[in-house]
Design an enzyme around this catalytic site. Structure first.
Site, PDB file in Angstrom:
ATOM      1  N   CYS A 257       0.828  -1.207   0.000  1.00 36.54           N
ATOM      2  CA  CYS A 257       0.000   0.000   0.000  1.00 36.54           C
ATOM      3  C   CYS A 257       0.860   1.253   0.000  1.00 36.54           C
ATOM      4  CB  CYS A 257      -0.874   0.022   1.246  1.00 36.54           C
ATOM      5  SG  CYS A 257      -1.896  -1.424   1.425  1.00 36.54           S
TER       6      CYS A 257
ATOM      7  N   ARG B 275       3.793  -0.305  -6.593  1.00 38.27           N
ATOM      8  CA  ARG B 275       4.062  -1.014  -5.353  1.00 38.27           C
ATOM      9  C   ARG B 275       2.830  -1.711  -4.798  1.00 38.27           C
ATOM     10  NH1 ARG B 275       8.445   2.491  -2.317  1.00 38.27           N
ATOM     11  NH2 ARG B 275       8.259   0.681  -1.007  1.00 38.27           N
TER      12      ARG B 275
ATOM     13  N   TRP C 220      -2.786  -2.689  -1.482  1.00 31.74           N
ATOM     14  CA  TRP C 220      -2.523  -4.111  -1.692  1.00 31.74           C
ATOM     15  C   TRP C 220      -3.261  -4.802  -0.549  1.00 31.74           C
ATOM     16  CZ3 TRP C 220      -0.251  -8.152   1.079  1.00 31.74           C
ATOM     17  CH2 TRP C 220       0.030  -9.313   0.321  1.00 31.74           C
TER      18      TRP C 220
ATOM     19  N   ASN D 294      -1.607   2.177   6.070  1.00 28.45           N
ATOM     20  CA  ASN D 294      -0.753   1.054   5.638  1.00 28.45           C
ATOM     21  C   ASN D 294      -0.423   0.233   6.872  1.00 28.45           C
ATOM     22  OD1 ASN D 294      -0.615   2.187   3.149  1.00 28.45           O
ATOM     23  ND2 ASN D 294       1.574   2.667   3.207  1.00 28.45           N
ATOM     24  N   GLY D 295      -0.382  -1.081   6.723  1.00 26.65           N
ATOM     25  CA  GLY D 295      -0.007  -1.926   7.861  1.00 26.65           C
ATOM     26  C   GLY D 295      -1.135  -2.871   8.218  1.00 26.65           C
TER      27      GLY D 295
ATOM     28  N   GLU E 280      15.780 -18.898  -8.323  1.00 24.80           N
ATOM     29  CA  GLU E 280      15.385 -17.577  -8.819  1.00 24.80           C
ATOM     30  C   GLU E 280      14.671 -17.699 -10.180  1.00 24.80           C
ATOM     31  OE1 GLU E 280      14.974 -14.697  -7.818  1.00 24.80           O
ATOM     32  OE2 GLU E 280      15.109 -13.376  -9.540  1.00 24.80           O
TER      33      GLU E 280
ATOM     34  N   LYS F  60      10.908 -16.356 -10.843  1.00 24.82           N
ATOM     35  CA  LYS F  60      10.528 -15.420 -11.913  1.00 24.82           C
ATOM     36  C   LYS F  60       9.384 -15.999 -12.730  1.00 24.82           C
ATOM     37  CE  LYS F  60      11.848 -12.563 -10.739  1.00 24.82           C
ATOM     38  NZ  LYS F  60      12.689 -12.447  -9.634  1.00 24.82           N
TER      39      LYS F  60
ATOM     40  N   GLU G 161       6.066 -16.031 -10.727  1.00 24.34           N
ATOM     41  CA  GLU G 161       5.547 -14.687 -10.456  1.00 24.34           C
ATOM     42  C   GLU G 161       4.822 -14.087 -11.651  1.00 24.34           C
ATOM     43  OE1 GLU G 161       9.250 -12.678  -9.118  1.00 24.34           O
ATOM     44  OE2 GLU G 161       7.930 -11.683  -7.711  1.00 24.34           O
TER      45      GLU G 161
ATOM     46  N   HIS H  84      15.769 -37.846  -4.405  1.00 22.09           N
ATOM     47  CA  HIS H  84      15.287 -38.037  -3.038  1.00 22.09           C
ATOM     48  C   HIS H  84      13.809 -37.679  -2.895  1.00 22.09           C
ATOM     49  CE1 HIS H  84      19.351 -38.898  -1.744  1.00 22.09           C
ATOM     50  NE2 HIS H  84      19.741 -37.884  -2.505  1.00 22.09           N
TER      51      HIS H  84
ATOM     52  N   LYS I 210       5.275  -4.476  -5.021  1.00 21.13           N
ATOM     53  CA  LYS I 210       6.726  -4.302  -5.151  1.00 21.13           C
ATOM     54  C   LYS I 210       7.429  -4.295  -3.813  1.00 21.13           C
ATOM     55  CE  LYS I 210      10.473  -3.676  -7.430  1.00 21.13           C
ATOM     56  NZ  LYS I 210      11.001  -4.885  -8.072  1.00 21.13           N
TER      57      LYS I 210
HETATM   58  O1  M6R Z   1      12.574  -4.980  -1.550  1.00 19.70           O
HETATM   59  P1  M6R Z   1      13.082  -6.346  -1.194  1.00 19.70           P
HETATM   60  O2  M6R Z   1      14.332  -6.704  -1.945  1.00 19.70           O
HETATM   61  O3  M6R Z   1      13.263  -6.513   0.292  1.00 19.70           O
HETATM   62  O4  M6R Z   1      11.963  -7.341  -1.653  1.00 19.70           O
HETATM   63  C1  M6R Z   1      12.083  -8.707  -1.362  1.00 19.70           C
HETATM   64  C2  M6R Z   1      11.060  -9.532  -2.109  1.00 19.70           C
HETATM   65  O5  M6R Z   1       9.774  -9.128  -1.770  1.00 19.70           O
HETATM   66  C3  M6R Z   1      11.235  -9.408  -3.621  1.00 19.70           C
HETATM   67  O6  M6R Z   1      12.510  -9.785  -4.013  1.00 19.70           O
HETATM   68  C4  M6R Z   1      10.215 -10.304  -4.344  1.00 19.70           C
HETATM   69  O7  M6R Z   1      10.477 -11.644  -4.088  1.00 19.70           O
HETATM   70  C5  M6R Z   1      10.221 -10.010  -5.832  1.00 19.70           C
HETATM   71  N1  M6R Z   1       8.877  -9.871  -6.285  1.00 19.70           N
HETATM   72  C6  M6R Z   1      10.894 -11.057  -6.631  1.00 19.70           C
HETATM   73  O8  M6R Z   1      10.791 -10.871  -7.990  1.00 19.70           O
END
Ligand code: M6R
Length: 634
Positions: free
Chosen positions: A2, A27, A76, A102-103, A493, A497, A500, A516, A629
């Protein structure tokens, strides 16, 4: 996550609010809203589910929406589904008090029950936030000022909050309060004031900011005057004014279809920037922004981060242990919070966060500080909460604003900074005790780091090849990624990606773990993508890949140019260039370092594969569903 914005001054607030929300929208984008207070003490609220564009349509069509005091929000969803009703701002029953939040208010159910039972309040939304507006209203009805009502309200809240409040009874003010959620005042140039949950939203208007601390309140007035208070209503004199150094956020795709693609292509130039600021002509590594004392006499390192930052940290752990021989743990920030942190003054805690505002990471850092640990922040945001917790020990990843929710350029620049740190720590630790072989290895690695930008560029120039090879797999519902050693985190990673931005089931495994258990899931519908770059683990990984292929899985691989063995064995290869002197280190007898820099190369096709699949499948590449974000709640 948010975003909060606010304006108080002499001009119409709406334009400021919308332009600030535009900066924060990437964000969190479930819904957005604004509230304006006009000269007749009328408060108007406009809010809408979905992207900010929906709110802009609403406000564009509202001819009577005026006021030089206003607050806004982009949401969000945490409590309550994304909907018009749950969108912020929220108000009390007669709309005399309006808030954005926010929070998470942890005890909201108990407070809600109390408000219903004792004050017969009818709630309109499913959010936890709405209780704040009602509580303030209840205290105001008892004759308290807005400030005192807010203090009384805060005393009852458990959880995290950044709050901006306007009210009819005190129409020339915006009140702010925060705890474990960032909130910033922007001091304008025309006797006007701004507020935002992130300084990036303020940079277009001012570079003078005050960052509210936990459990502080602020009162913003119409003529540019502001006051800060503690919870005892005592004024906090001379709050620190920070001067921001960044440029206003330019939301420009530079001709690319999506921010994500642009950001993937920015990686070589960012690494060049990091090289020129940290590695000099004589191969000395400098960290001018880090207090050098904190890097000395360390007996243990804990790295923490979330999501992509965590995977960068996994690579960092391998590097730190391999090069500096300092025992290093890697933890998800949220997991470190789930138990007592074992740290002392000889522990170096490296907190990695692109945004520097991730709630889990900030809380874990705070808890390590209490144990006396030394803190080193690796972040993209010098003015972030994380950088201020780390005081003078912040390594800036210099990636520029990352707009796409899926992290790419921040990942490689975080990794690069960790490589430099690992080498620096190895040099500091061993100093005179460094054997000739160690020095030779470290110098070789430092020399090789300089080739990374050009190799990344070569890999990026193959984007079309990667695209044509991956599109036939667009209909699959699941993918498996395999890697070993330094490329195991890259497999994780790559899977992150893909899931996501395409919403496909994608899982990364350490290749050796396949037998395993995970191999049971293999069939002809699940492609297995292995990272198979030259190095000590190459053949073992190739065997794991063949084992999956034997059981029907289409076998895909990231392989080095000229790898005929992989070409023979695999169904589809994604060729990547080799480091120019990758054979040298082997010849020097240090075979174990042959693949040490390969993560910078292997990650490029993985990022592009995820991008091209998502784009082909028509997904919202830059703002994937359910994500935000910056994750500013636990
Ligand atoms: O701002 P930050 O690097 O602390 O964010 C961490 C994760 O939320 C961030 O890397 C998230 O996993 C991304 N969406 C990955 O693409």
């Amino acid at each position: 996550m948010c975003g909060i914005v606010g304006y108080i001054g002499k001009e119409e607030a709406l334009g400021y609010l919308i332009d600030s929300l535009r900066v924060l929208e990437y964000r969190g984008y479930d819904s957005a809203g604004v509230a304006l207070l006009d000269n007749q003490k009328r408060i108007q609220i406009k809010k809408s589910k979905g992207k900010l564009g929906n709110l802009i349509n609403l406000t564009d069509n509202a001819t009577d929406l005026h006021g030089s005091v206003g607050i806004g929000h982009t949401r969000w969803a945490t409590q309550g589904i994304p909907s018009d009703i749950n969108a912020h701002p929220h108000s009390n029953t007669d709309t005399s008090v309006v808030i954005v939040h926010n929070g998470i208010i942890n005890n909201y159910l108990e407070l809600k029950e109390d408000l219903i039972k004792n004050y017969k309040i009818a709630f309109t939304s499913e959010t936890d936030s709405e209780i704040v507006a009602h509580l303030i209203g209840v205290f105001q009805n008892q004759g308290l000022s807005l400030k005192d009502s807010l203090i009384k309200t805060i005393e009852r809240l458990k959880g995290s909050y950044a709050l901006a409040i306007i009210c009819k009874q005190e129409p020339d003010k915006i009140f702010l309060a925060c705890n474990e959620a960032p909130l910033i005042i922007g001091i304008g140039n025309n006797q006007d004031l701004f507020c935002a949950s992130d300084s990036s939203a303020l940079l277009q208007y001012t570079n003078k900011i005050i960052r509210l601390k936990d459990l502080e309140l602020a009162e913003l007035g119409r003529n540019g005057e502001y006051k800060l208070y503690d919870l005892h209503s005592k004024e906090i004199k001379n709050p620190e004014i920070q001067i921001l150094t960044g440029d206003p956020l330019l939301l420009d795709k530079a001709g690319f279809k999506h921010y994500l693609l642009k950001e993937i292509h920015e990686q070589p130039s960012i690494i060049r920037k990091l090289l020129s600021s940290h590695l000099d002509e004589d191969l000395n590594i400098q960290f001018p922004e880090v207090d050098s004392q904190i890097l000395k006499d360390i007996d243990r390192i804990i790295i923490l981060g979330c999501g992509t930052a965590y995977y960068a940290g996994m690579v960092g752990k391998i590097l730190l242990e391999t090069l500096s021989h300092i025992p290093t743990e890697i933890e998800f920030s949220s997991e470190l919070l789930a138990r007592p942190v074992l740290a002392n003054e000889k522990t170096l805690l490296i907190a990695i966060s692109q945004s520097g505002e991730t709630a889990d990471t900030l809380l874990a850092v705070k808890s390590a500080i209490q144990k006396g640990a030394r803190i080193l922040a690796v972040t993209n945001r010098p003015e972030s909460s994380l950088a201020s917790l780390a005081k003078k020990s912040t390594v800036l990843i210099q990636a520029g604003v990352e707009v796409s929710v899926a992290a790419t350029k921040s990942f490689t620049s975080q990794m690069f900074c960790l490589y430099l740190l690992a080498i620096k720590l190895a040099e500091l630790r061993s100093d005179k005790k460094l054997s000739a072989a160690n020095k030779e290895e470290l110098n070789w690695i430092k020399g090789e780091l300089r080739y990374i930008p050009q190799i990344m560029e070569q890999a990026l120039s193959r984007a079309e090849i990667y695209r044509s090879k991956i599109l036939p797999f667009a209909g699959r519902h699941a993918f498996i990624f395999l890697g070993r050693g330094v490329n195991y985190p890259i497999a994780l990673e790559g899977a992150l990606k893909l899931k996501e931005i395409t919403y496909m089931q994608a899982t990364g495994y350490a290749a050796g773990e396949m037998k395993h258990g995970p191999i049971a899931t293999i069939d002809e519908n699940i492609p297995t993508l292995s990272i198979l770059l030259p190095g000590p683990t190459y053949h073992k990984t190739l065997h794991n890949c063949i084992e999956a292929k034997t059981r029907g899985a289409p076998s895909l691989g990231i392989v080095a140019d000229g790898d005929n063995e992989a070409i023979r064995e695999l169904d589809v290869i994604f060729p990547v260039p080799q480091m120019p002197s990758s054979g040298e280190i082997k010849a020097l007898g240090h075979k174990q370092f042959e693949d040490i820099l390969s993560p910078f190369i292997s990650v490029i096709p993985l990022q592009l594969i995820a991008y091209y699949l998502a784009e082909y499948m028509g997904k919202d590449v830059d703002q994937p569903r359910n994500l935000a974000k910056s994750v500013t709640v636990e």
